[in-house]
Design an enzyme around this catalytic site. Structure first.
Site, PDB file in Angstrom:
ATOM      1  N   LYS A 162       0.846  -1.204   0.000  1.00 14.32           N
ATOM      2  CA  LYS A 162       0.000   0.000   0.000  1.00 14.32           C
ATOM      3  C   LYS A 162       0.875   1.246   0.000  1.00 14.32           C
ATOM      4  O   LYS A 162       1.919   1.274   0.664  1.00 14.32           O
ATOM      5  CB  LYS A 162      -0.906  -0.037   1.242  1.00 14.32           C
ATOM      6  CG  LYS A 162      -1.956   1.059   1.293  1.00 14.32           C
ATOM      7  CD  LYS A 162      -2.829   0.899   2.543  1.00 14.32           C
ATOM      8  CE  LYS A 162      -3.930   1.947   2.613  1.00 14.32           C
ATOM      9  NZ  LYS A 162      -4.786   1.779   3.809  1.00 14.32           N
ATOM     10  N   SER A 211      -9.668   1.872   2.981  1.00 15.32           N
ATOM     11  CA  SER A 211      -8.790   2.618   2.094  1.00 15.32           C
ATOM     12  C   SER A 211      -7.794   1.746   1.337  1.00 15.32           C
ATOM     13  O   SER A 211      -7.233   2.209   0.348  1.00 15.32           O
ATOM     14  CB  SER A 211      -8.042   3.674   2.902  1.00 15.32           C
ATOM     15  OG  SER A 211      -7.172   3.066   3.822  1.00 15.32           O
ATOM     16  N   SER A 262      -9.828  -0.443   7.119  1.00 14.88           N
ATOM     17  CA  SER A 262      -9.234  -0.245   5.785  1.00 14.88           C
ATOM     18  C   SER A 262      -8.560  -1.469   5.171  1.00 14.88           C
ATOM     19  O   SER A 262      -8.236  -1.449   3.993  1.00 14.88           O
ATOM     20  CB  SER A 262      -8.225   0.901   5.837  1.00 14.88           C
ATOM     21  OG  SER A 262      -8.905   2.125   5.812  1.00 14.88           O
TER      22      SER A 262
END
Lengths: 95, 482
Positions: B83, B158, B182
């Site tokens: 990420k 996210s 997330s």
């Protein structure tokens, strides 16, 4: 119902270091009022004798000797700076 | 079977057996990204050259280990995605924000150096909501990520890019971060497995902070075994993170056994009330039934304080965000506005131009709840309610080993339908945020799909540092489903 005044938005903008356009300010007022109306729910439970929980683990200072373990990487670090000079960050005049 | 269809553990076995080359696997993934990612946009940065170089050096290392391949990590040679809020040395790390659009870290996050030491190939950085603030991956400054199951839908957020990359075969596994769901919610929306470890289980060193008392890095993968194997690599104490727990990881892979006999699983009644989609409810309850058939003892119970989790969470997360994001000042790294008048004007203009609307919204709210005059009424109050929520979970875990529920109230929504009403979007986090407020581990594992074929996730929450029970339960369920 919460009411956020122009002064409050102005003040929060100073704290947040954000410069909002007039349109953004109106939107921020509305958003914040809506969120605060919702957050006011937190007033319902009795928290009179409750200790605030800021951290879920028992944290303590993790002391260590102040020994240098890394090498000088300032050239690479400064590559990320918007402006640099003589191995230093350049900031706008502060006075 | 295509190379892309292997799980991470299977691929590594094939690599060690000499049936697949590390570069071959890496190249297959990079080609697939090249062909597919224009439709999905899971990646912000793809590091082809670096990945291929790493693959070659791993192949050489493998040759040196001929005959003793078992000494290599179970994930040796496997391509992974990271990420874009986790620092990788010399690889652009943007947090999906204009303000960090050209930021190149000079060090690796601990999780990254651990993965690479274990022989993982990092192929690139995945898209996300800007600064991890969002539930849809639509707030990225680098475009929206789409759900591979239906490109009209969001992948969740996210960590939407990480979930979408795995679901579409563009990575065998990925790292995500979870501040309020997330990792778990995008895993649920995309049909992959995602684990938020206990707070402190995995070092946060090198994770760009959002809500420091809530943030946790965790693994995402194609199945429970892969996720357990990744956790084995990234877990453990790190002197560079003062909040990382002084515990060694222990072998999470060993927890992948089919056995839930006598395991006590509690289902909070409040999680199945108003607001939960009918099909999601039905599917999650069917999953509970499956576990019951495998020998678990399932019981409904009243958890309490469910309705206060969201207001407490958004107060605390916004407050911590407003403080953490003060560092983006246009001086040390990232974007600086072009024209300004003095230092303070530079700060304000840089931040106003560099942050997107959702980030600004949370910084404003956070600054407000921390400001003098409102601190006690909002921030301190939220911390007290957080204590009550934690007590409610502590009580529940005196009776149950695992708490079972949905991950999200619905399946993935259509792109463009969530951001118009922030509060409504926040309400979607109802089932996931308590794990962050309490610090407990939680896993999302696929349990079915809705009538349009969109994936549904099952959430299992566990006691502090008891990831093993979660992994065992999730693994048993996964095997029972097949």
């Amino acid at each position: 119902m919460n009411k956020i005044t122009d002064e409050t938005i102005e003040y929060v903008g100073i704290l947040a270091k954000l410069e909002l356009t007039d349109e953004e300010k109106e939107k921020a007022k509305k958003d914040m009022e809506q969120m605060l109306d919702y957050i006011d729910k937190l007033g319902e439970p009795d928290t009179e004798n409750v200790t605030p929980l800021s951290h879920v683990l028992p944290v303590k200072n993790a002391f260590r000797e102040d020994e240098v373990t890394n090498s000088d990487d300032s050239a690479n670090i400064l590559k990320n700076a918007p402006e640099e000079q003589d191995n230093m960050f350049v900031v706008p005049q502060t006075f | 079977m295509s190379i892309l269809d292997y799980s991470a553990l299977e691929l590594s076995k094939e690599i060690k057996a000499g049936n697949i080359g590390v570069a071959e696997a890496t190249k297959a993934v990079l080609d697939h990204i090249n062909n597919t990612d224009k439709n999905i946009n899971a990646f912000i940065t793809v590091a082809d050259e670096r990945a291929l170089q790493k693959a070659e050096s791993l192949q050489k290392q493998l040759a040196e280990y001929r005959g003793k391949e078992a000494e290599l990590s179970p994930l040796f040679g496997v391509p992974f995605a990271v990420k874009d809020n986790i620092c990788v040395k010399n690889m652009r790390t943007t947090c999906a924000s204009k303000i960090l659009g050209n930021f190149v870290p000079t060090y690796d996050a601990t999780v990254v150096s651990r993965l690479e030491s274990a022989g993982a190939v990092i192929i690139g950085k995945t898209n996300m909501d800007e600064f991890a603030m969002g539930s849809t991956s639509e707030t990225s400054a680098f475009g929206i990520t789409k759900n591979p199951a239906d490109t009209d839908c969001v992948p969740g957020g996210s960590s939407g890019g990480s979930a979408a990359a795995i679901a579409s075969g563009m990575a065998y596994g990925a790292l995500g971060s979870d501040t309020g769901g997330s990792i778990r919610q995008p895993a649920s929306y995309c049909g992959v497995v995602g684990l938020k470890p206990t707070y402190g289980r995995v070092s946060r060193y090198g994770l760009i902070a959002y809500g420091s008392s809530l943030d946790q890095i965790g693994p995402m993968g194609k199945n429970v075994e892969d996720v357990a194997a990744i956790l084995d690599i990234i877990a453990g104490h790190d002197k560079n993170d003062a909040t990382s727990a002084d515990l060694e990881g222990g072998c999470f892979a060993d927890a992948c056994v089919e056995d839930v006999k006598g395991l006590k699983i509690g289902i909070p009644k409040g999680y199945f009330a108003e607001g939960l989609d009918g099909k999601v409810k039905e599917t999650v309850l069917a999953a509970a039934k499956t576990l019951e058939e495998k020998g678990a003892i399932i019981e409904e119970f009243d958890l309490g304080f469910e309705e206060y989790a969201i207001p407490a969470y958004y107060t605390i997360a916004s407050a911590e965000a407003s403080s953490n994001l003060e560092r983006f000042d246009g001086i040390k790294y990232g974007y600086r506005t072009k024209e300004f008048n003095g230092l303070h004007n530079m700060y304000k203009k840089t931040r106003s131009e560099g942050f997107g609307p959702e980030v600004k919204r949370r910084i404003m709210l956070g600054s407000f709840v921390l400001s003098s005059g409102y601190y006690d009424a909002y921030y301190l109050k939220a911390l007290k309610v957080r204590a009550l929520i934690k007590e409610a979970f502590d009580r529940a875990f005196e009776k149950y080993d695992v708490i079972l529920g949905p991950v999200a109230p619905t399946t993935a929504p259509k792109i463009g339908t969530s951001l118009t009403d922030p509060l409504k979007m926040y309400l979607g986090d109802i089932y996931t945020i308590s794990a962050n407020l309490c610090g407990i581990p939680a896993i999302s594992v696929p349990c079915g799909s809705d009538d349009s074929g969109m994936p549904i996730g099952l959430q299992l929450m566990g006691k502090m540092f008891d990831e093993k029970t979660l992994i065992r339960t999730a693994y048993t369920f996964e095997k029972a489903r097949v």
